[in-house]
Design a protein around this motif. Structure first.
Motif, PDB file in Angstrom:
ATOM      1  N   THR A 163       0.795  -1.217   0.000  1.00 15.31           N
ATOM      2  CA  THR A 163       0.000   0.000   0.000  1.00 15.31           C
ATOM      3  C   THR A 163       0.831   1.272   0.000  1.00 15.31           C
ATOM      4  OG1 THR A 163      -0.019   0.070   2.378  1.00 15.31           O
ATOM      5  CG2 THR A 163      -1.826  -1.095   1.322  1.00 15.31           C
ATOM      6  N   GLN A 164       2.151   1.151   0.043  1.00 13.79           N
ATOM      7  CA  GLN A 164       2.964   2.354   0.198  1.00 13.79           C
ATOM      8  C   GLN A 164       3.200   3.049  -1.132  1.00 13.79           C
ATOM      9  OE1 GLN A 164       4.075   3.552   3.305  1.00 13.79           O
ATOM     10  NE2 GLN A 164       2.512   2.037   3.799  1.00 13.79           N
ATOM     11  N   THR A 176      12.244  12.715  -7.211  1.00 20.46           N
ATOM     12  CA  THR A 176      11.042  12.417  -6.449  1.00 20.46           C
ATOM     13  C   THR A 176      11.086  10.968  -6.032  1.00 20.46           C
ATOM     14  OG1 THR A 176       8.649  12.288  -6.469  1.00 20.46           O
ATOM     15  CG2 THR A 176       9.756  11.840  -8.521  1.00 20.46           C
ATOM     16  N   GLN A 177      10.420  10.635  -4.935  1.00 20.96           N
ATOM     17  CA  GLN A 177      10.382   9.249  -4.510  1.00 20.96           C
ATOM     18  C   GLN A 177       8.981   8.671  -4.575  1.00 20.96           C
ATOM     19  OE1 GLN A 177      12.707  10.262  -0.707  1.00 20.96           O
ATOM     20  NE2 GLN A 177      13.402   8.257  -1.213  1.00 20.96           N
ATOM     21  N   ASP A 178       8.054   9.433  -5.063  1.00 22.46           N
ATOM     22  CA  ASP A 178       6.669   8.990  -5.095  1.00 22.46           C
ATOM     23  C   ASP A 178       6.439   8.214  -6.386  1.00 22.46           C
ATOM     24  OD1 ASP A 178       3.930   8.746  -5.195  1.00 22.46           O
ATOM     25  OD2 ASP A 178       3.568  10.771  -4.470  1.00 22.46           O
ATOM     26  N   ILE A 179       6.004   6.956  -6.267  1.00 21.52           N
ATOM     27  CA  ILE A 179       5.884   6.151  -7.483  1.00 21.52           C
ATOM     28  C   ILE A 179       4.784   6.660  -8.400  1.00 21.52           C
ATOM     29  CG2 ILE A 179       6.868   4.053  -6.554  1.00 21.52           C
ATOM     30  CD1 ILE A 179       4.099   2.978  -6.121  1.00 21.52           C
ATOM     31  N   ARG A 226       3.501  -4.488  -8.496  1.00 24.11           N
ATOM     32  CA  ARG A 226       2.865  -3.165  -8.385  1.00 24.11           C
ATOM     33  C   ARG A 226       3.898  -2.069  -8.542  1.00 24.11           C
ATOM     34  NH1 ARG A 226       2.276   0.210  -3.747  1.00 24.11           N
ATOM     35  NH2 ARG A 226       0.442   1.539  -3.837  1.00 24.11           N
ATOM     36  N   LEU A 227       5.003  -2.232  -7.839  1.00 29.23           N
ATOM     37  CA  LEU A 227       6.054  -1.217  -7.894  1.00 29.23           C
ATOM     38  C   LEU A 227       6.576  -1.045  -9.304  1.00 29.23           C
ATOM     39  CD1 LEU A 227       8.146   0.650  -6.686  1.00 29.23           C
ATOM     40  CD2 LEU A 227       9.448  -1.315  -5.954  1.00 29.23           C
ATOM     41  N   PHE A 228       6.879  -2.159  -9.941  1.00 26.79           N
ATOM     42  CA  PHE A 228       7.450  -2.052 -11.286  1.00 26.79           C
ATOM     43  C   PHE A 228       6.449  -1.478 -12.270  1.00 26.79           C
ATOM     44  CE2 PHE A 228      10.787  -2.764 -14.135  1.00 26.79           C
ATOM     45  CZ  PHE A 228      10.228  -3.128 -15.348  1.00 26.79           C
ATOM     46  N   LEU A 269       2.705 -11.510  -9.698  1.00 22.42           N
ATOM     47  CA  LEU A 269       3.166 -10.471 -10.619  1.00 22.42           C
ATOM     48  C   LEU A 269       2.080 -10.137 -11.635  1.00 22.42           C
ATOM     49  CD1 LEU A 269       6.797 -11.720 -11.222  1.00 22.42           C
ATOM     50  CD2 LEU A 269       6.145  -9.569 -10.179  1.00 22.42           C
ATOM     51  N   ALA A 270       1.434 -11.183 -12.151  1.00 24.92           N
ATOM     52  CA  ALA A 270       0.414 -10.952 -13.179  1.00 24.92           C
ATOM     53  C   ALA A 270      -0.747 -10.159 -12.611  1.00 24.92           C
ATOM     54  CB  ALA A 270      -0.060 -12.295 -13.725  1.00 24.92           C
ATOM     55  N   LEU A 271      -1.168 -10.526 -11.405  1.00 17.73           N
ATOM     56  CA  LEU A 271      -2.283  -9.821 -10.786  1.00 17.73           C
ATOM     57  C   LEU A 271      -1.966  -8.342 -10.618  1.00 17.73           C
ATOM     58  CD1 LEU A 271      -5.046 -10.075  -9.444  1.00 17.73           C
ATOM     59  CD2 LEU A 271      -3.893 -10.470  -7.287  1.00 17.73           C
ATOM     60  N   ALA A 272      -0.738  -8.085 -10.148  1.00 16.16           N
ATOM     61  CA  ALA A 272      -0.344  -6.688  -9.961  1.00 16.16           C
ATOM     62  C   ALA A 272      -0.325  -5.959 -11.293  1.00 16.16           C
ATOM     63  CB  ALA A 272       1.029  -6.632  -9.302  1.00 16.16           C
ATOM     64  N   PHE A 273       0.211  -6.621 -12.299  1.00 13.64           N
ATOM     65  CA  PHE A 273       0.300  -5.982 -13.611  1.00 13.64           C
ATOM     66  C   PHE A 273      -1.086  -5.630 -14.130  1.00 13.64           C
ATOM     67  CE2 PHE A 273       1.960  -4.783 -17.544  1.00 13.64           C
ATOM     68  CZ  PHE A 273       1.250  -5.381 -18.565  1.00 13.64           C
TER      69      PHE A 273
END
Lengths: 100, 608
Positions: B305-306, B363-366, B433-435, B500-504
Motif C-alpha cells: 500500500t505504500q 522524487t520518490q513517489d511512485i 505493483r512497484l514495477f 506479478l500478473a495480478l499486480a500488472f
C-alpha cells in the motif's frame, strides 16, 4: 563652699536631663546640646569629688574633658552640616537609609 | 593469516580516520581513500577465501589476544573464521565497494561529501568487526558501533528535521534490543561453566562447553529470548521494525548498504553464529520462526500500500529478513545465510536502481514516476532483474534461496509454510505493483543520462543476482546436501507469477493513485498507516512517559526541593526577620541601645 552632696545631686539631675534629651529629641542640634549637658554634668561630679578627696585629681580630669568636649562638639557640628546637605533636614527621623 | 584478517578489518577504519582528520576539504582524495580501502579489503577477503579452499565446511580458524582479566571475567580480542564468516567477508566488502562507487555519482554535489565517505568507511569497519568477532563481547561492541554508524548515516542530512528524528528513532529502537542482548550475554557468561574460573564468552568455547555447564533449561531459554530480542531490534522484526522505514531518510547508498544488505543482516548472522545455543532450545526456535514468518506477512502486506519507492523496498527488506529468521527458526542456518547473500545482491541492486531514478527525477513517489522504461531503459531492465529475483522466479538467485527456505518450512511446520507462501505471493504482488506503476505506462519525463559510475555498479549487481543462485552456498556452509522438491519449486514459481500478473493487470492503467484504495476502503487505510504501530508506540511511550514525568516533576518540587532547599530558605528568612528589628534605622533607637548597654555594664560592675 558648696556642699558636695548638693553638687552631686545636681550632677545626677543634669545627667538625667542630658540622657533623656539625647534619647528623646529629634532635632539634631538639641541632641548635641544635650550631649554637652551630659559632659558638663560629668565635669561637675568630678570637681565635687576632687573637693571631697582634697586633691586635684578630679579637676585635672575635668580639664581634659573640657578639651575633648570642644573637639567633639566641632566634629558633631561638622557631621550635622554634612547630614543636612544630604537629607536637607536636621530631624533625626529623616535619617533612615540604614533601615533594613 | 592474522595480518590478512587484520588488514581486512582495519583498512576501512584507517580510511575513515584519515578522511576525518586530514582530507576533509579534498573531495577526490577522500573518495579515493575510502573506495581503495574497501576494495583492498575485498581483494584480501577473496584471497583468504582462496587459500582456505580445502574442506571449508570444517573450517574453524581462530586467533585471540587476551585483553582484560578482572577476577574471573576474561575479555579477549580475536577473530573467528568459519564458513559463514568466510562467505560474509567478500559479500560485505564487495557489495560495499560497488555501492561506494555508486555514491561517487549519487552524492555528487553534496557538501557533506567527505563526512559521508568517512562515516561509510567507519560503518564498513564496524560491520566487518561483527563478522570477524570471536566472542560475544567483541561482537556486542561492534554491534553497537554499527548502530552508531547507522545513526550517523541516516541523519546525514541533519538539517532536515525528519532525517534527524529518524536517526534518533533508529538508535533508540536498536538500543531497546541491545539492552536485552547485553542482558542475555551477561547471563550466558554466568552460566557458561560450572566453575567460575572457566566462564567464557568465546564462541568456540561455548560451543564445546555449554552443554556440560549444567545450566538450567529455564535459564537457557531466557538467554535465548534475550538474544532474540537483540536480533529483533537490529533486524527490524515485529515489533521493533518501526525504525527501518523511517531510516529511508538517509541517502540511497546508505539504504542500499546498511539497511538492506549488511547491518540488518547482522541479526540473522548473529542467530547463525550462536546457533549452537538455539539448537538446544526448541521453544525459542519456534518463537523465532513465528516472529520471522509473521513479520514477513505483516511487512509484505504493508508494502502493497505504500507510495514511496524507498519505503516499499524498506518493508520488503523487513519481510525478507523475516524469511531469513524463519529459516533459522526451522533449523536451517545455512538456508538463512544463503538467502542473506542473495537478498543482499538483489535488494541493493533494487535500491541502487531506485537511487538512479531518484537522482534523475528528484522524487520518490511512485505515482509521479511512470513510463521510465522508455526514458531509462537500462536502469529499468536492471531493476526488473532485481524485482524478478525478489519475487523468486527461476533461474534468478532469489528463487533458489527462497525455495530452500520454503522447503525447510514445509517439512518443519505446516503453519509457517502456509504463512510463508502467503508472504511469497504478497512479495510478488507488491513487486509487480512497484514495477508497473513506476516503470511501465505512458508518462514522459525530463531525464538525462545517468553517469557510468551509477549504472555500472547496478549492472554488476544484476549479474551477480542472476548467477548467485547457482553458487553451492548451502553445501559450503553445512554438511547436509541440499535436496530439491520439484513440485514445490514449480508451485512457488507459479505463485510468484500469479502475484506479478495480478499486480500488472490491476495497475496497468493507473497513473495517479491506487485503485485499491477506494475498493478496500478502511482496510486499505489501516494497512497504509502501517497498522498504526507507530501511533501505538507513541501513545504508550511518549504520552505515558510524559504523564509519569510530570508526576515526578511535581513530586520533586514538593518533597525533594521543599526539604532540601525551601526549608533552609524559610528558616534563614525568619531568623533574618527577627534580627532585622534591630536595624531600625532610627538614631534614637541606636542611642537607647548604647545607653542601655552601658547602664547594664555599670550595674553588673556595681553588684559584683
Amino acid at each position: 563652699m558648696i556642699p558636695p552632696f548638693q553638687a552631686l545631686a545636681l550632677s545626677i539631675l543634669l545627667m538625667g536631663i542630658g540622657i533623656l534629651g539625647v534619647l528623646i529629641r529629634r532635632n539634631l542640634i538639641f541632641i548635641l546640646l544635650s550631649f554637652e549637658i551630659i559632659l558638663n554634668a560629668i565635669n561637675l561630679a568630678l570637681v565635687s569629688f576632687s573637693q571631697l578627696h582634697g586633691n586635684l585629681d578630679g579637676q585635672v580630669i575635668a580639664v581634659f574633658i573640657i578639651a575633648i568636649a570642644a573637639c567633639e562638639a566641632a566634629l558633631g557640628l561638622a557631621i550635622a552640616v554634612f547630614m543636612f546637605r544630604t537629607v536637607l533636614s536636621i530631624r533625626t527621623d529623616k535619617i533612615n537609609l540604614l533601615k533594613g | 593469516m592474522t595480518t590478512l584478517i587484520s588488514a581486512i578489518l582495519f583498512l576501512p577504519l584507517l580510511a575513515s580516520i584519515l578522511i576525518t582528520l586530514l582530507t576533509r576539504p579534498f573531495k577526490k582524495i577522500s573518495a579515493t581513500i575510502s573506495i581503495a580501502a574497501l576494495a583492498a579489503s575485498f581483494l584480501i577477503s577473496l584471497y583468504v577465501f582462496y587459500i582456505t579452499g580445502t574442506a571449508p565446511a570444517k573450517l574453524e580458524w581462530q586467533w585471540s589476544l587476551p585483553w582484560l582479566e578482572l577476577g574471573g571475567l576474561k575479555l579477549e580480542w580475536g577473530y573467528l573464521l568459519t564458513p559463514v564468516s568466510l562467505v560474509m567477508l567478500p559479500l560485505v566488502t564487495g557489495i560495499g565497494t560497488l555501492i561506494f562507487i555508486f555514491s561517487l555519482g549519487y552524492m555528487q554535489n553534496d557538501k557533506g561529501w567527505s563526512r559521508f565517505f568517512s562515516a561509510f568507511s567507519f560503518f564498513a569497519f564496524s560491520m566487518l568487526g561483527i563478522v570477524l568477532a570471536n566472542n560475544f563481547f567483541q561482537l556486542f561492541v561492534f554491534w553497537e558501533l554499527v548502530g552508531f554508524s547507522s545513526y550517523l548515516l541516516i541523519a546525514f542530512w541533519f538539517e532536515k528535521d525528519s532525517a534527524a528524528e529518524a536517526g534518533k528513532k533508529a538508535f533508540l529502537v536498536n538500543k531497546v534490543g541491545d539492552i536485552f542482548f547485553l542482558a542475555g550475554i551477561l547471563l550466558l557468561w554466568y552460566v557458561s561453566s560450572a566453575e567460575p574460573a572457566s566462564r567464557t564468552l568465546n564462541f568456540l568455547g561455548l560451543t564445546a562447553g555449554l552443554s556440560q555447564a549444567g545450566a538450567s533449561s529455564a535459564m537457557l531459554n531466557l538467554i535465548g529470548f534475550c538474544l532474540l530480542i537483540g536480533v529483533i531490534g537490529k533486524s527490524a522484526q515485529f515489533p521493533l521494525h518501526i525504525w527501518l522505514p523511517d531510516a529511508m531518510e538517509g541517502p540511497t547508498p546508505v539504504s542500499a548498504l546498511i539497511h538492506s544488505a549488511t547491518m540488518v543482516a547482522a541479526g540473522a548472522y548473529l542467530l547463525v553464529r550462536t546457533y549452537f545455543l538455539f539448537e538446544m532450545l526448541p521453544l525459542v526456535l519456534w518463537t523465532i520462526g513465528l516472529i520471522g514468518v509473521f513479520t514477513a506477512v505483516f511487512a509484505s502486506l504493508i508494502a502493497t500500500t505504500q507510495d514511496d519507492i524507498k519505503r516499499i523496498l524498506a518493508y520488503s527488506t523487513i519481510a525478507q529478513l523475516g524469511f531469513m529468521i524463519l529459516a533459522v527458526g526451522c533449523g536451517g542456518p545455512a538456508q538463512a545465510i544463503f538467502h542473506l547473500i542473495t537478498h543482499a545482491c538483489f535488494k541493493s541492486l533494487m535500491f541502487l536502481a531506485a537511487g538512479a531514478v531518484i537522482h534523475i527525477l528528484a522524487t520518490q513517489d511512485i505515482w509521479k514516476m511512470g513510463g521510465l522504461v522508455k526514458k531509462m531503459p537500462v536502469i529499468a531492465f536492471l531493476f526488473l532483474i532485481g524485482a524478478l529475483a525478489l519475487s523468486g522466479l527461476f533461474p534468478l538467485s532469489g528463487f533458489f534461496s527462497k525455495d530452500a527456505i520454503l522447503e525447510l518450512a514445509l517439512t518443519h511446520n505446516k503453519l509457517f509454510f502456509t504463512l510463508g507462501l502467503i508472504a511469497e505471493f504478497l512479495t510478488a504482488f507488491y513487486t509487480g505493483r512497484l514495477f508497473t506503476v513506476a516503470f511501465l505506462g505512458n508518462r514522459s519525463h525530463e531525464t538525462h543520462r545517468n553517469p557510468l559510475v551509477i549504472t555500472l555498479p547496478v549492472a554488476i549487481l544484476a549479474i551477480i543476482s542472476i548467477v548467485a543462485g547457482f553458487l553451492p552456498v548451502q553445501n559450503f556452509l553445512s554438511a547436509h546436501a541440499a535436496h530439491t522438491n520439484f513440485i514445490l519449486s514449480l508451485g512457488v514459481n507459479l505463485l510468484a507469477l500469479a502475484g506479478l500478473a495480478l499486480a500488472f493487470l490491476l495497475y496497468r492503467n493507473c497513473t495517479t493513485s491506487d485503485p485499491l484504495a477506494s475498493r478496500l476502503g478502511l482496510i486499505q487505510t489501516v494497512i497504509k498507516n502501517k497498522f498504526y504501530i507507530d501511533e501505538i508506540f507513541d501513545l504508550m511511550i511518549v504520552k505515558l512517559q510524559n504523564v509519569w514525568c510530570s508526576l515526578l516533576n511535581y513530586f520533586e518540587k514538593l518533597a525533594v526541593f521543599g526539604i532540601s532547599e525551601r526549608a533552609p530558605e524559610r528558616l534563614a528568612d525568619k531568623l533574618g526577620q527577627v534580627v532585622r528589628v534591630m536595624q531600625s534605622g532610627s538614631l534614637a533607637f541606636y542611642a537607647l541601645c548604647f545607653i542601655a548597654g552601658l547602664t547594664l555594664l555599670i550595674l553588673m560592675e556595681w553588684f559584683r
